[in-house]
Design a protein around this motif. Structure first.
Motif, PDB file in Angstrom:
ATOM      1  N   GLN A 101       0.849  -1.194   0.000  1.00  0.00           N
ATOM      2  CA  GLN A 101       0.000   0.000   0.000  1.00  0.00           C
ATOM      3  C   GLN A 101       0.889   1.251   0.000  1.00  0.00           C
ATOM      4  N   HIS A 153      -9.270   6.734  -7.765  1.00  0.00           N
ATOM      5  CA  HIS A 153      -9.077   6.111  -6.445  1.00  0.00           C
ATOM      6  C   HIS A 153     -10.281   6.381  -5.535  1.00  0.00           C
ATOM      7  N   THR A 154     -10.771   7.630  -5.567  1.00  0.00           N
ATOM      8  CA  THR A 154     -11.885   8.024  -4.705  1.00  0.00           C
ATOM      9  C   THR A 154     -13.136   7.219  -5.023  1.00  0.00           C
ATOM     10  N   ARG A 156     -13.359   4.404  -6.672  1.00  0.00           N
ATOM     11  CA  ARG A 156     -13.147   2.973  -6.411  1.00  0.00           C
ATOM     12  C   ARG A 156     -13.201   2.642  -4.920  1.00  0.00           C
ATOM     13  N   ARG A 157     -12.869   3.610  -4.068  1.00  0.00           N
ATOM     14  CA  ARG A 157     -12.972   3.379  -2.623  1.00  0.00           C
ATOM     15  C   ARG A 157     -14.410   3.543  -2.118  1.00  0.00           C
ATOM     16  N   SER A 158     -15.270   4.143  -2.934  1.00  0.00           N
ATOM     17  CA  SER A 158     -16.663   4.313  -2.516  1.00  0.00           C
ATOM     18  C   SER A 158     -17.442   3.034  -2.809  1.00  0.00           C
ATOM     19  N   VAL A 258     -17.712   9.963   1.696  1.00  0.00           N
ATOM     20  CA  VAL A 258     -16.297   9.803   1.358  1.00  0.00           C
ATOM     21  C   VAL A 258     -15.637  11.174   1.517  1.00  0.00           C
ATOM     22  N   THR A 282     -15.704   7.031   4.858  1.00  0.00           N
ATOM     23  CA  THR A 282     -14.475   6.532   4.238  1.00  0.00           C
ATOM     24  C   THR A 282     -13.582   7.724   3.925  1.00  0.00           C
ATOM     25  N   THR A 284      -9.868   8.983   1.817  1.00  0.00           N
ATOM     26  CA  THR A 284      -9.147   8.573   0.628  1.00  0.00           C
ATOM     27  C   THR A 284      -7.902   9.426   0.453  1.00  0.00           C
ATOM     28  N   TYR A 287      -3.588   7.777  -4.707  1.00  0.00           N
ATOM     29  CA  TYR A 287      -3.939   6.776  -5.719  1.00  0.00           C
ATOM     30  C   TYR A 287      -2.840   5.742  -5.708  1.00  0.00           C
ATOM     31  N   ASP A 291      -4.308   2.768 -10.117  1.00  0.00           N
ATOM     32  CA  ASP A 291      -5.286   3.859 -10.334  1.00  0.00           C
ATOM     33  C   ASP A 291      -4.739   4.842 -11.376  1.00  0.00           C
TER      34      ASP A 291
END
Ligand SMILES: NC(=O)c1ccc[n+]([C@@H]2O[C@H](COP(=O)([O-])OP(=O)(O)OC[C@H]3O[C@@H](n4cnc5c(N)ncnc54)[C@H](O)[C@@H]3O)[C@@H](O)[C@H]2O)c1
Ligand SMILES: [Zn+2]
Ligand SMILES: [Zn+2]
Length: 340
Positions: A101, A153-154, A156-158, A258, A282, A284, A287, A291
């Motif tokens: 990560q 990235h944002t 995809r994290r949601s 988010v 969440t 964020t 990326y 991403d």
């Protein structure tokens, strides 16, 4: 000593065209002749003298594209290749890095903040931070890969699912890119609030429902647009107390918030309402490399068109003017310094 032209941050609200020593390469680096470099919100924070890490004199700029002029080390790249820079620098040894990560590295650094970046004729960049620009994508558009990667990235994290209603609080470059990305991901209504008529106009151009937070009650409007239910997904991208309050109000029961913003002052958040509505929250950051590649592919195929984001293209000589324009959200969205 060879020197090069550089747009330099000197002190609070003071940027000038000056000179720096032309970078010499360490093993594993490439020398990039910069083509286009964009001003980002983080550069504005440095400009305001409020960035904790940036040290003057600094060539800022972490959103940039260019051409490889020299390579020191083994690489699949060649001299003359057009590339865009993924500016994150990870330590490789912390817990986050060890688990792959790298974007949440404990001591994450950025080219253009912790070392000289793209507001200069040349930049020395680790070979593993380069992404090839595909044939159909211009150098100017490729320079926006970084903010597009933030939006990739944002979203995809949601938990965003087809048909969801989305609220975006703050229609700056990042908020609007998240809007375009949410559209790609299948959002139904995309509601954007802002206080700048220019940015609200852009939101409308993209087909979003634009709410002028100076004129209307954002919470009431969102409820009325969603049959009293509220938004499935709320993206907070303005970074203010008002929007941190609204994000809880406009979220539906069991909705998701988010938080994308980096708050200059930490806001109060109504955890009691979050609890009653069982809202998930969440956060964020940046990326991943993957991403970043996805951002480039989405621009290459035209699914994300960044052309409407570029409000100005200026020569690096006009660095001071560029920063003045960027201070006014009513005239600027993304400003690129052009050097070719
Ligand atoms: N998570 C990450 O990795 C990441 C990456 C890039 C940027 N960011 C953060 O995202 C945020 C947005 O970035 P940006 O470049 O688009 O910044 P920006 O300052 O251009 O955008 C913020 C927008 O919010 C609007 N705004 C101000 N008050 C408002 C209000 N009361 N209601 C609605 N809108 C309001 C402004 O007019 C502006 O258009 C910043 O906080 C930035 O630091 C986070
Ligand atoms: Zn940025
Ligand atoms: Zn690390």
């Amino acid at each position: 000593m060879a020197v090069m032209k550089a747009g330099l941050y000197i002190s609070e609200k003071n940027v000038v065209l000056g000179e720096l020593e032309k970078p010499t390469l360490n093993e594993g680096e490439a020398l990039i002749k910069v083509s286009y470099a964009g001003i980002c919100g983080t550069d504005m924070m440095i400009y305001a003298g409020k960035h904790p890490r940036a040290k003057a004199p600094l060539a800022m700029g972490h959103e940039f594209s260019g051409i490889i002029e020299e390579i020191n080390g083994e690489s699949a790249f060649s001299i003359g290749d057009r590339v865009v820079i993924e500016p994150t620098l990870s330590c490789g040894t912390c817990e986050a890095c060890k688990s792959g990560q790298f974007h949440v590295c404990k001591s994450l650094k950025l080219i253009g903040i912790d070392k000289h970046g793209g507001f200069a004729e040349y930049a020395a960049v680790p070979l593993n931070r380069l992404h090839r620009i595909p044939e159909g994508l211009s150098d100017a558009h490729a320079a926006l890969a970084e903010p597009v990667a933030v939006a990739v990235h944002t979203v995809r994290r949601s938990n965003l699912k087809v048909g969801d209603n989305v609220v975006i609080l703050g229609g700056g470059p990042i908020g609007l890119l998240i809007g375009l990305m949410a559209k790609q991901a299948g959002a139904n209504q995309i509601i954007v609030s802002d206080i700048s008529p220019y940015r609200l106009g852009k939101a409308k151009e993209f087909g979003f429902t634009a709410l002028d937070a100076k004129e209307v009650n954002v919470t009431a409007e969102v409820l009325s647009l969603t049959n009293g239910i509220g938004a499935d997904i709320v993206f907070e991208v303005a970074g203010t107390q008002i929007t941190a309050t609204q994000m809880v109000e406009v979220s539906k029961i069991q909705g998701q918030i988010v938080v994308v913003s980096v708050y200059k002052q930490q806001p109060a958040i109504n955890l009691a309402t979050m609890h009653f509505k069982e809202i998930s929250l969440t956060t964020t950051r940046c990326y991943s490399g993957s991403d970043f590649e996805k951002a480039i592919r989405l621009m290459e195929t035209g699914r994300i068109d960044v052309a409407p984001f570029i409000s100005h293209q200026l020569p690096l000589e006009q660095i001071a003017e560029g920063f003045k324009l960027m201070e006014n959200p009513d005239v600027s969205l993304k400003i690129l310094f052009q050097q070719n």
